[in-house]
Design a protein around this motif. Sequence first.
Motif, PDB file in Angstrom:
ATOM      1  N   ARG A  81      47.098  60.000  41.687  1.00 49.12           N
ATOM      2  CA  ARG A  81      47.729  58.934  40.914  1.00 49.12           C
ATOM      3  C   ARG A  81      48.052  57.721  41.786  1.00 49.12           C
ATOM      4  O   ARG A  81      48.379  56.646  41.277  1.00 49.12           O
ATOM      5  N   SER A  82      47.976  57.899  43.098  1.00 44.88           N
ATOM      6  CA  SER A  82      48.228  56.791  44.014  1.00 44.88           C
ATOM      7  C   SER A  82      47.065  55.800  43.975  1.00 44.88           C
ATOM      8  O   SER A  82      45.900  56.203  43.949  1.00 44.88           O
ATOM      9  N   ASP A  83      47.382  54.532  43.993  1.00 43.17           N
ATOM     10  CA  ASP A  83      46.341  53.503  43.940  1.00 43.17           C
ATOM     11  C   ASP A  83      45.430  53.543  45.163  1.00 43.17           C
ATOM     12  O   ASP A  83      44.275  53.104  45.091  1.00 43.17           O
ATOM     13  N   ASP A  84      45.955  54.051  46.272  1.00 48.52           N
ATOM     14  CA  ASP A  84      45.176  54.027  47.512  1.00 48.52           C
ATOM     15  C   ASP A  84      44.657  55.410  47.905  1.00 48.52           C
ATOM     16  O   ASP A  84      44.436  55.680  49.087  1.00 48.52           O
ATOM     17  N   LYS A 110      34.454  57.341  41.265  1.00 50.16           N
ATOM     18  CA  LYS A 110      35.465  56.981  42.256  1.00 50.16           C
ATOM     19  C   LYS A 110      35.229  57.700  43.581  1.00 50.16           C
ATOM     20  O   LYS A 110      35.533  57.177  44.654  1.00 50.16           O
TER      21      LYS A 110
END
Length: 220
Positions: A81-84, A110
């Motif tokens: 869930r982290s953008d990075d 992704k």
Amino acid sequence: MSFDEAASLTITWPTSHEALVGRGQLKPGEWVLVHAAAGGVGLVAVQIAKALGGKVIATAGSQDKLDVCKQYGADVLVNYRSDDWQKQVMQATGGKGVDVVFDPVGLVQKSLKVIAWKGRIVVVGFAAGSIEKIPMNLVLLKNISLVGVHWGAYLKREPKQVPVVWKELLELYQKGALKPVLYSKIFPFEALATGLAAIEDRSSYGKVILKIKEDTKARL
């Protein structure tokens, strides 16, 4: 092994094994990215990859689930869930990227950003609910392989492989390298709806077991 534990093996164990060994061609020392690593096939994949000498990056959507992944051997924990999260994966591998991606979710596109040269992506399922459209130019440019695993078809199409896989799995179990992973709550038949809700709201991990009646010991 109890009947509850044995009930969790049928699909998850051979699917994860064939995905990593037969289709992913995992080699000792390689980096493996296991998506949804706290799920039924995910936790099996984490254990098998470690038993085969792989270095495991586990992704999950909460710290509690990542803690479960760590308990079963994951080397690096990443909250997807982290953008990075892709940056975290690249940092963990020293910029090289992962050699094998185990994807039961639908994160192929992704994952193309974190796959190494000549890496292998194994499509295990589509838990996210949608079928991806993959930019095939990236498959070419990184010289990678994109393969699927459909264990349910092996009895019909490749029956001789079935006992081979189970033999290797049971050897890992006997060595203590592979253990069944059950959700902390075993649901009686009357609580079927509650058990299904635990899966739907993603609070469960491993395999959720519905108990029809009391048992003794499984003969394994």
